[in-house]
Structures are given as C-alpha cells and as structure tokens.
Design a protein around this motif. Structure first.
Motif, mmCIF file in Angstrom:
data_model
loop_
_atom_site.group_PDB
_atom_site.id
_atom_site.type_symbol
_atom_site.label_atom_id
_atom_site.label_comp_id
_atom_site.label_asym_id
_atom_site.label_seq_id
_atom_site.Cartn_x
_atom_site.Cartn_y
_atom_site.Cartn_z
ATOM 1 N N LEU A 142 0.876 4.262 -2.719
ATOM 2 C CA LEU A 142 0.782 5.664 -2.620
ATOM 3 C C LEU A 142 1.926 6.323 -2.751
ATOM 4 O O LEU A 142 1.699 7.536 -3.383
ATOM 5 N N SER A 143 3.282 5.878 -2.863
ATOM 6 C CA SER A 143 4.620 6.565 -3.382
ATOM 7 C C SER A 143 4.371 7.130 -4.398
ATOM 8 O O SER A 143 4.777 7.646 -5.664
ATOM 9 N N GLY A 146 1.494 6.186 -6.465
ATOM 10 C CA GLY A 146 0.882 7.418 -7.231
ATOM 11 C C GLY A 146 1.574 9.162 -6.886
ATOM 12 O O GLY A 146 1.609 9.925 -7.755
ATOM 13 N N LEU A 147 2.219 8.964 -5.543
ATOM 14 C CA LEU A 147 2.556 10.639 -5.518
ATOM 15 C C LEU A 147 3.409 11.091 -6.125
ATOM 16 O O LEU A 147 4.165 12.034 -6.372
ATOM 17 N N ARG A 182 2.221 12.281 -9.481
ATOM 18 C CA ARG A 182 1.130 14.277 -8.511
ATOM 19 C C ARG A 182 2.396 14.629 -8.860
ATOM 20 O O ARG A 182 2.381 15.828 -9.029
ATOM 21 N N VAL A 241 0.579 -1.249 -0.177
ATOM 22 C CA VAL A 241 0.021 -0.050 0.111
ATOM 23 C C VAL A 241 0.360 1.107 -0.509
ATOM 24 O O VAL A 241 0.687 2.189 -0.512
ATOM 25 N N ASP A 242 2.039 1.162 0.996
ATOM 26 C CA ASP A 242 2.479 2.562 0.767
ATOM 27 C C ASP A 242 3.367 2.808 -0.554
ATOM 28 O O ASP A 242 4.083 4.047 -0.929
#
Length: 165
Positions: free
Chosen positions: A56-57, A59-60, A63, A52-53
């Motif tokens: 998220l990283s 995706g970040l 972005r 999950v981390d």
C-alpha cells in the motif's frame, strides 16, 4: 492468543522439552515446538500484514509522485497564463481589469538584485557556510578499515528478510 503469551508459551515449551531431552538436536526441537504452539502462525500473520502495508505504501508513493507531477504541470500552466495576461496588459497599457470574480491590475514591481561580477562584491556580503559532517564518506572510510578518531561503526543489528518472489 496474544503475541506475548504465544512467545512465553513457546519459550516455556522449548525449555521443558530441552530439559527432558537434553540430547535433542536443534532442528528437531524447533520443529516440535513450532508444531505445538501458535507462535509461527502469529508471526506469519504479522509479516503478511507488513507486506500488505508495504504494498500500500509503495502504491501510495507512486500515486503521490504522479500527483506531484500533475501539481507541477498545473502550477507551470497557471504561471504561463498569468505571464500572458500580464504581457498583454503591459503591451496595451491596461492598468486594471475588473471581473465579477476577480480584479487584475498591473503595477510597477520592485527592483531585483543583479550580480554583475561576484568577485567585485565586498567580503562583508559573503556568508561563510557552516561545516557539516559528510556522513556517507565517513561511513565508507570506516567500512574500508580506516581508523577515525571520534567515529566508529556500530554492531550490526539483526535484520528480518522477507522474500515474496
């Protein structure tokens, strides 16, 4: 149950079974101990959390890259608009414009360096660059078996591989 306690319980149970059944094969031992402890479940939860981390990283990171592109476009647009305003003010000999929220003025700039021919510039103006280690080339040669004094390859460390496809 904490990871440390689960690991201790796993190891103690493994050693107890191994002592009672010295002829037990490794696969049967592993299956038996895994079925009697919560350690595999705890490790699974830790790995899921890491996945999950990582998502998220990722995706970040994407972005942030998009926002960096937007930032560059905005900075470029602002620079072009300032250039247009300066060019018009210079062409029309407008020295100053006062607005309620800003004041713009055109003033003489400072002279900039123009190097016409680098070969003619005296050596006192040249700076020698400091030598630096080309780590990629060094590692490549070591991996190919070249013996190099002052460098070696480390022992490989265990790597956790998690596949999600």
């Amino acid at each position: 149950m904490s990871l440390q306690f689960a690991a201790i319980h796993y190891q103690a149970l493994r050693e107890r079974i191994k002592a009672r059944e010295p002829d037990i094969d490794e696969q049967t031992l592993a299956d038996t101990v895994e079925g009697l402890t919560e350690l595999p479940d705890i490790i699974e939860a830790i790995i899921r959390s890491a996945l999950v981390d990582e998502a998220l990283s990722k995706g970040l990171r994407c972005r942030i890259a998009e926002m960096q592109d937007r930032l560059s476009r905005l900075q470029d647009r602002a620079s072009k608009r300032r250039q247009i305003a300066k060019d018009v003010m210079v062409d029309l000999d407008l020295k100053k414009i006062s607005a309620p929220d800003f004041t713009a003025s055109v003033r003489p700039g400072l002279p900039a360096l123009l190097v016409l021919n680098e070969e003619d510039v005296p050596p006192t103006y040249w700076q020698p660059s400091e030598p630096h280690l080309n780590r990629q080339e060094l590692a490549r040669d070591l991996k190919q078996g070249v013996e190099i004094t002052g460098a070696t390859l480390s022992e490989p460390a265990p790597v956790l591989s998690v596949r999600v496809r």
